[in-house]
Design a protein around this motif. Structure first.
Motif, mmCIF file in Angstrom:
data_model
loop_
_atom_site.group_PDB
_atom_site.id
_atom_site.type_symbol
_atom_site.label_atom_id
_atom_site.label_comp_id
_atom_site.label_asym_id
_atom_site.label_seq_id
_atom_site.Cartn_x
_atom_site.Cartn_y
_atom_site.Cartn_z
ATOM 1 N N VAL A 91 0.853 -1.194 0.000
ATOM 2 C CA VAL A 91 0.000 0.000 0.000
ATOM 3 C C VAL A 91 0.886 1.239 0.000
ATOM 4 C CG1 VAL A 91 -1.859 -1.170 1.276
ATOM 5 C CG2 VAL A 91 -0.150 0.172 2.523
ATOM 6 N N THR A 92 0.263 2.354 -0.281
ATOM 7 C CA THR A 92 0.989 3.620 -0.222
ATOM 8 C C THR A 92 1.381 3.949 1.214
ATOM 9 O OG1 THR A 92 0.888 5.979 -0.702
ATOM 10 C CG2 THR A 92 -1.177 4.928 -0.055
ATOM 11 N N LEU A 93 2.497 4.624 1.364
ATOM 12 C CA LEU A 93 2.944 5.101 2.675
ATOM 13 C C LEU A 93 2.149 6.336 3.093
ATOM 14 C CD1 LEU A 93 5.079 5.035 4.986
ATOM 15 C CD2 LEU A 93 6.591 6.346 3.470
ATOM 16 N N ILE A 94 1.482 6.954 2.116
ATOM 17 C CA ILE A 94 0.804 8.232 2.341
ATOM 18 C C ILE A 94 -0.631 7.997 2.795
ATOM 19 C CG2 ILE A 94 0.149 10.417 1.296
ATOM 20 C CD1 ILE A 94 2.423 9.824 -0.795
ATOM 21 N N CYS A 95 -0.931 8.421 3.997
ATOM 22 C CA CYS A 95 -2.262 8.235 4.574
ATOM 23 C C CYS A 95 -3.294 9.079 3.832
ATOM 24 C CB CYS A 95 -2.230 8.636 6.046
ATOM 25 S SG CYS A 95 -3.794 8.397 6.904
ATOM 26 N N THR A 96 -4.479 8.523 3.649
ATOM 27 C CA THR A 96 -5.542 9.255 2.953
ATOM 28 C C THR A 96 -6.254 10.239 3.873
ATOM 29 O OG1 THR A 96 -7.096 7.457 3.422
ATOM 30 C CG2 THR A 96 -5.976 7.422 1.271
ATOM 31 N N HIS A 97 -5.930 10.256 5.142
ATOM 32 C CA HIS A 97 -6.579 11.196 6.061
ATOM 33 C C HIS A 97 -6.060 12.613 5.834
ATOM 34 C CE1 HIS A 97 -7.022 13.019 10.265
ATOM 35 N NE2 HIS A 97 -8.218 13.051 9.696
ATOM 36 N N ALA A 117 -5.585 6.487 12.107
ATOM 37 C CA ALA A 117 -6.427 5.862 11.082
ATOM 38 C C ALA A 117 -6.032 4.397 10.915
ATOM 39 C CB ALA A 117 -6.275 6.593 9.752
ATOM 40 N N THR A 118 -7.030 3.546 10.659
ATOM 41 C CA THR A 118 -6.754 2.130 10.428
ATOM 42 C C THR A 118 -7.352 1.709 9.087
ATOM 43 O OG1 THR A 118 -8.716 1.476 11.673
ATOM 44 C CG2 THR A 118 -6.614 1.536 12.871
ATOM 45 N N PHE A 119 -6.719 0.708 8.494
ATOM 46 C CA PHE A 119 -7.095 0.197 7.178
ATOM 47 C C PHE A 119 -6.953 -1.321 7.212
ATOM 48 C CE2 PHE A 119 -5.128 4.323 6.951
ATOM 49 C CZ PHE A 119 -5.954 5.066 6.116
ATOM 50 N N THR A 122 -6.804 -5.010 2.706
ATOM 51 C CA THR A 122 -7.010 -4.635 1.308
ATOM 52 C C THR A 122 -6.830 -3.131 1.110
ATOM 53 O OG1 THR A 122 -9.386 -4.215 1.500
ATOM 54 C CG2 THR A 122 -8.720 -6.497 1.080
ATOM 55 N N GLY A 123 -6.528 -2.411 2.197
ATOM 56 C CA GLY A 123 -6.361 -0.959 2.124
ATOM 57 C C GLY A 123 -7.629 -0.189 2.431
ATOM 58 N N LYS A 124 -8.744 -0.892 2.629
ATOM 59 C CA LYS A 124 -10.032 -0.235 2.911
ATOM 60 C C LYS A 124 -9.957 0.521 4.237
ATOM 61 C CE LYS A 124 -14.811 -1.312 4.057
ATOM 62 N NZ LYS A 124 -15.723 -2.407 4.440
ATOM 63 N N ALA A 125 -10.450 1.755 4.230
ATOM 64 C CA ALA A 125 -10.445 2.563 5.445
ATOM 65 C C ALA A 125 -11.403 1.983 6.473
ATOM 66 C CB ALA A 125 -10.816 3.999 5.117
ATOM 67 N N LEU A 126 -10.934 1.859 7.724
ATOM 68 C CA LEU A 126 -11.766 1.347 8.814
ATOM 69 C C LEU A 126 -12.142 2.457 9.786
ATOM 70 C CD1 LEU A 126 -9.776 -1.945 9.574
ATOM 71 C CD2 LEU A 126 -11.887 -1.712 8.246
ATOM 72 N N THR A 127 -11.163 3.254 10.200
ATOM 73 C CA THR A 127 -11.442 4.342 11.142
ATOM 74 C C THR A 127 -10.665 5.583 10.738
ATOM 75 O OG1 THR A 127 -9.617 3.724 12.605
ATOM 76 C CG2 THR A 127 -11.770 2.758 13.098
ATOM 77 N N VAL A 128 -11.143 6.741 11.164
ATOM 78 C CA VAL A 128 -10.563 8.073 10.969
ATOM 79 C C VAL A 128 -10.581 8.504 9.508
ATOM 80 C CG1 VAL A 128 -8.607 9.615 11.382
ATOM 81 C CG2 VAL A 128 -9.127 7.787 13.030
ATOM 82 N N ALA A 129 -9.876 7.822 8.616
ATOM 83 C CA ALA A 129 -9.868 8.183 7.193
ATOM 84 C C ALA A 129 -11.102 7.596 6.518
ATOM 85 C CB ALA A 129 -8.608 7.647 6.530
ATOM 86 N N SER A 130 -11.518 8.204 5.416
ATOM 87 C CA SER A 130 -12.673 7.666 4.696
ATOM 88 C C SER A 130 -12.283 7.028 3.365
ATOM 89 C CB SER A 130 -13.711 8.767 4.455
ATOM 90 O OG SER A 130 -13.112 9.856 3.798
ATOM 91 N N ALA A 131 -11.136 7.409 2.816
ATOM 92 C CA ALA A 131 -10.708 6.850 1.536
ATOM 93 C C ALA A 131 -9.714 5.709 1.758
ATOM 94 C CB ALA A 131 -10.057 7.931 0.678
#
Ligand code: FES
Length: 149
Positions: A91-97, A117-119, A122-131
């Motif tokens: 996955v990317t090192l760059i957080c989507t938050h 934020a947790t993912f 599969t990279g799906k956002a679980l908490t804090v971030a939405s993307a």
């Protein structure tokens, strides 16, 4: 009077709130309420794939041999994780938050050390971030991982 720094003074606010037992959305609600300026609730556009193949020999990156192990390639802004017996996820090192380059792997999920934020794997956002985090095709041939970044 002596200038003494107490243990509590050394703990940053987020760590302090975590020690209070807050987590997930409740933690962010309190944390953002305290800091005001550091939580914008904005999502960062995920990075795009360029199509370049990069290889990593597991003998050179021993952390990747162990399930739950991971490697952060800061030059390419990616995190490679060994998620199960024969499965690797990049996955990317760059957080989507808020775009901090602080994604790590905990053995069961990806998370960002900036605001928690947790993912999932599969990279799906679980908490804090939405993307979701951008993922990169990753295959293992012998001891060589190929990642298309
Ligand atoms: S930048 Fe805020 S949780 Fe990652």
């Amino acid at each position: 009077m002596m200038n003494q720094t107490t243990h509590e003074e050394k703990i940053n606010r987020l760590e302090f709130l975590k020690k209070l037992g807050l987590s997930g959305a409740s933690l962010m609600a309190v944390y953002c309420g305290v800091t005001m300026s550091s939580c914008k609730n904005e999502s960062v556009t995920p990075a795009t794939n360029t199509g370049t193949t990069v290889t990593y020999d597991l003998n050179t990156y021993p952390a990747l041999k162990t399930i739950g192990g991971y490697y952060v390639d800061t030059a390419r802004n990616i995190v490679i994780a060994h998620t199960s017996d024969d499965r690797y996820v990049t996955v990317t090192l760059i957080c989507t938050h808020e775009g901090q380059k602080q994604i790590r792997y905990s053995g069961t999920k990806f998370s960002c050390t900036a605001h928690g934020a947790t993912f999932d794997n599969t990279g799906k956002a679980l908490t804090v971030a939405s993307a979701a985090l951008t993922t990169y095709p990753t295959t293992l041939t012998g001891t060589v991982l190929s990642v298309i970044v």
